[in-house]
Design a protein around this motif. Structure first.
Motif, short mmCIF file in Angstrom:
data_model
loop_
_atom_site.label_atom_id
_atom_site.label_comp_id
_atom_site.label_asym_id
_atom_site.label_seq_id
_atom_site.Cartn_x
_atom_site.Cartn_y
_atom_site.Cartn_z
N GLY A 116 2.20 -31.42 -33.97
CA GLY A 116 0.82 -31.70 -34.35
C GLY A 116 0.08 -32.47 -33.28
N TYR A 117 -1.22 -32.72 -33.53
CA TYR A 117 -2.09 -33.39 -32.57
C TYR A 117 -2.70 -34.63 -33.24
CZ TYR A 117 -1.60 -29.20 -29.77
OH TYR A 117 -1.07 -28.17 -29.03
N ARG A 118 -2.74 -35.71 -32.50
CA ARG A 118 -3.24 -36.98 -33.05
C ARG A 118 -3.78 -37.85 -31.90
NH1 ARG A 118 2.02 -36.24 -33.67
NH2 ARG A 118 3.54 -37.52 -32.51
N PHE A 119 -4.63 -38.79 -32.29
CA PHE A 119 -5.24 -39.71 -31.31
C PHE A 119 -4.41 -40.98 -31.26
CE2 PHE A 119 -8.77 -36.94 -32.36
CZ PHE A 119 -9.36 -36.74 -31.12
N GLU A 120 -4.03 -41.34 -30.07
CA GLU A 120 -3.31 -42.58 -29.82
C GLU A 120 -4.04 -43.35 -28.73
OE1 GLU A 120 0.68 -41.65 -28.81
OE2 GLU A 120 1.20 -40.90 -30.82
N HIS A 121 -4.59 -44.51 -29.14
CA HIS A 121 -5.40 -45.35 -28.23
C HIS A 121 -6.56 -44.51 -27.68
CE1 HIS A 121 -2.29 -48.32 -28.73
NE2 HIS A 121 -1.36 -47.47 -28.26
N ASP A 122 -6.67 -44.35 -26.37
CA ASP A 122 -7.78 -43.58 -25.80
C ASP A 122 -7.36 -42.17 -25.42
OD1 ASP A 122 -9.53 -45.68 -26.07
OD2 ASP A 122 -9.07 -46.52 -24.10
N TYR A 123 -6.31 -41.62 -26.01
CA TYR A 123 -5.80 -40.30 -25.64
C TYR A 123 -5.58 -39.45 -26.89
CZ TYR A 123 -4.84 -42.27 -21.03
OH TYR A 123 -4.96 -42.87 -19.80
N LEU A 124 -5.61 -38.12 -26.63
CA LEU A 124 -5.25 -37.15 -27.66
C LEU A 124 -3.88 -36.58 -27.28
CD1 LEU A 124 -5.84 -35.38 -30.13
CD2 LEU A 124 -7.09 -33.81 -28.61
N VAL A 125 -2.91 -36.79 -28.14
CA VAL A 125 -1.53 -36.38 -27.85
C VAL A 125 -1.12 -35.28 -28.83
CG1 VAL A 125 0.87 -37.14 -27.77
CG2 VAL A 125 -0.97 -38.68 -26.99
N GLY A 126 -0.47 -34.21 -28.24
CA GLY A 126 -0.04 -33.11 -29.10
C GLY A 126 1.37 -32.64 -28.78
N PHE A 127 2.09 -32.21 -29.80
CA PHE A 127 3.41 -31.61 -29.64
C PHE A 127 3.36 -30.20 -30.24
CE2 PHE A 127 4.32 -36.11 -29.37
CZ PHE A 127 5.25 -36.17 -28.34
N GLN A 128 3.58 -29.21 -29.37
CA GLN A 128 3.47 -27.80 -29.75
C GLN A 128 4.85 -27.13 -29.61
OE1 GLN A 128 0.51 -26.16 -30.72
NE2 GLN A 128 1.92 -24.46 -31.23
N PRO A 129 5.41 -26.54 -30.68
CA PRO A 129 6.72 -25.86 -30.57
C PRO A 129 6.66 -24.64 -29.65
CG PRO A 129 6.11 -26.28 -32.86
CD PRO A 129 4.90 -26.52 -32.05
N VAL A 130 7.73 -24.46 -28.87
CA VAL A 130 7.86 -23.27 -28.01
C VAL A 130 8.88 -22.34 -28.69
CG1 VAL A 130 8.46 -22.38 -25.73
CG2 VAL A 130 7.37 -24.65 -25.97
N THR A 131 8.43 -21.15 -29.03
CA THR A 131 9.28 -20.21 -29.77
C THR A 131 9.28 -18.84 -29.10
OG1 THR A 131 7.44 -19.61 -31.23
CG2 THR A 131 8.86 -21.41 -31.96
N GLN A 132 10.28 -18.10 -29.45
CA GLN A 132 10.37 -16.69 -29.03
C GLN A 132 10.69 -15.90 -30.30
OE1 GLN A 132 13.60 -15.45 -26.35
NE2 GLN A 132 12.06 -14.40 -25.11
N GLY A 133 9.63 -15.31 -30.82
CA GLY A 133 9.76 -14.72 -32.14
C GLY A 133 9.88 -15.86 -33.13
N LYS A 134 11.00 -15.86 -33.92
CA LYS A 134 11.22 -16.95 -34.85
C LYS A 134 12.24 -17.96 -34.31
CE LYS A 134 10.09 -14.31 -39.00
NZ LYS A 134 10.55 -13.88 -40.34
N LYS A 135 12.64 -17.75 -33.07
CA LYS A 135 13.66 -18.61 -32.48
C LYS A 135 12.99 -19.82 -31.81
CE LYS A 135 17.52 -18.53 -29.22
NZ LYS A 135 18.27 -17.71 -28.23
N TYR A 136 13.45 -21.02 -32.18
CA TYR A 136 12.93 -22.27 -31.60
C TYR A 136 13.60 -22.52 -30.28
CZ TYR A 136 12.02 -27.26 -31.01
OH TYR A 136 11.65 -28.50 -30.51
N LEU A 137 12.79 -22.64 -29.19
CA LEU A 137 13.34 -22.84 -27.85
C LEU A 137 13.15 -24.28 -27.36
CD1 LEU A 137 12.03 -19.55 -26.17
CD2 LEU A 137 14.30 -19.99 -27.12
N GLY A 138 12.14 -24.95 -27.83
CA GLY A 138 11.88 -26.32 -27.37
C GLY A 138 10.51 -26.81 -27.85
#
Length: 481
Positions: A116-138
């Protein structure tokens, strides 16, 4: 409180500008709040889209463990100047690749955070899953600063300041024109009121400038002025008529007083001749025909002589009373101690020792006609002695004190006193509170006393209780230093 004593023109202009400023300020604050919320939402959406694109492009690099390709994909974020840093994490959470490549590994999160994406202090920080099809890669980590928002807010701030400045200028110009229409009728009323107050001219009228409430106020004000003017004219006419009446009555009273004084003097003077004849013939009868008269005749001659003497005293008092109206007061400083002491010694010499006790307190000096003031003291002291004559010992006290700007003198006795309910008759001519058989007198002495003190601009009054004595007071002006 800021505009409490300011002119109404400034109050109106200040109110208009203040209201405009408050409205503009609230509008700008609302606009800025809306822009911040909207921009944060838009920035989150844009970074989310960018994150999805990078994550999709990075799936192959993570699947084949291709760090070079991963570094190239992350390096492409250099084109987005607000992206501060980014990193790829393997599915086990280890750091795989990062941007900028020269940054140390410990500058990035040790483990990927929650998606997800959220604001921390003066920055916007996001974590986006990397997938191949339904397989989670990172997991893709991406961090963007808020520079774009701050730039936009600075632009909007400049625009807002310009808009507020222009708005204040317009508000000032418009308020000057608007307040004139509102304040002009009020200022006209103020000018009229001031003119009336200064000149006392109620014929002035305020100019009516509109048909609204201010116009109604102007009409009411002018109507009130008309009523005041009418009343003033009536009062002026009445005063003139009253002054004329007072002058006429004063002249009539002066003429009547002069006629009365002249009549009193003439009657008193004319009564002397027959009175002298009565007294002389009674003396002839007493001296030459005593042997031919019986006891009753002798008593009758004594009564005639006694009454003729009383009549003579009464005529003298009437003459003295009438002369007071014409006599001018020759004021000078009077040593009251010396004057009263000499009067008291004269009275004491006429009575047996220990019959009268006269105590004189230190007396304040005063200003007046000494001859007339002497008559006042003689009248009051003689009355005190007379009405205390039935006591075994007459005790008389004489003193003074100061009240405001007047000296007050008093004569106190332990005589028979009088009932205060008859006080109104006390200073009247021929008014007596005791019968002739009880105490001799003409009933003019106190009237003369009152007239003398009134001519000195003072007052005479008394206090008494039956069988407990009396106190007579009179006031005179103090000596001016």
């Amino acid at each position: 409180m800021l505009f409490k004593n300011a002119p109404i023109q400034k109050k109106l202009m200040g109110a208009i500008i203040l209201i405009s400023g408050v409205v503009l300020l609230v509008t700008c604050i609302s606009f800025f709040a809306y822009e911040i919320i909207t921009f944060r939402q838009m920035t989150t959406k844009q970074l989310s889209v960018l994150g999805q694109i990078v994550a999709t492009n990075s799936s192959a690099a993570l699947a084949f463990d291709d760090r070079i390709n991963a570094n190239e994909i992350l390096a492409a974020l250099k084109a987005e100047r607000h992206v501060a840093e980014a990193a790829l994490y393997e599915k086990n959470g280890n750091l795989f690749s990062h941007y900028p490549t020269e940054s140390p590994n410990d500058g990035f999160p040790s483990k990927p955070g929650k998606e997800g994406y959220r604001f921390e202090h003066d920055y916007l920080v996001g974590f986006q899953p990397v997938t191949q099809g339904k397989k989670y890669l990172g997991m893709l980590y991406i961090k963007s600063d808020m520079g774009a928002m701050y730039e936009r807010l600075r632009l909007y701030s400049g625009i807002s300041v310009l808009v507020i400045a222009v708005s204040f200028l317009l508000a000032y110009v418009l308020s000057r024109n608007i307040q004139k229409k509102i304040s002009s009728p009020i200022l006209s009323l103020v000018k009229t009121a001031r003119s009336i107050s200064d000149l006392q001219d109620y014929s002035v009228r305020a100019e009516k400038m509109s048909n609204d409430e201010l116009g109604l106020l102007t009409d009411s004000f002018n109507q009130m002025l008309g009523q005041i003017q009418k009343q003033n004219l009536e009062i002026t006419s009445f005063n003139q008529h009253l002054e004329q009446k007072v002058m006429e009555r004063t002249n009539e009273l002066e003429i009547a007083n002069k006629e009365l004084e002249s009549f009193t003097y003439s009657v008193s003077h004319d009564l002397r001749a027959p009175l002298r004849g009565i007294h002389s013939y009674s003396q002839i009868l007493k001296e030459d025909y005593t042997d031919q008269l019986d006891e009753e005749g002798k008593k009758t001659i004594e009564v005639i002589s006694k009454n003729s003497r009383k009549m003579g005293e009464l005529i003298d008092d009437l003459l003295a009373f009438s002369r007071l109206g014409r006599k001018e007061v020759n004021s000078r400083d009077i040593n009251m101690n010396s004057l009263v002491t000499s009067i008291s010694e004269e009275f004491l010499s006429s009575f047996a020792e220990n019959k009268i006790d006269i105590s004189i307190q230190p007396l304040l000096p005063a200003s007046g006609d000494q001859a007339l003031i002497k008559q006042v003291w003689v009248n009051l002291i003689s009355n005190a002695i007379k009405y205390s004559g039935k006591k075994s010992k007459a005790i008389i006290e004489i003193g003074s004190h100061q009240r405001e700007k007047m000296n007050v003198y008093y004569v106190k006795d332990n005589g028979v006193g009088f009932d205060m309910k008859y006080y109104s008759k006390l200073f009247g001519v021929f008014q007596r509170l005791h019968s002739q058989e009880e105490f001799e007198g003409t009933g003019v002495g106190l009237a003369i006393t009152q007239r003398i003190i009134q001519k000195h601009h003072g007052e005479v009054w008394a206090e008494s209780k039956v069988n407990e004595g009396s106190i007579f007071y009179f006031s005179l002006q103090t000596i001016q230093n």
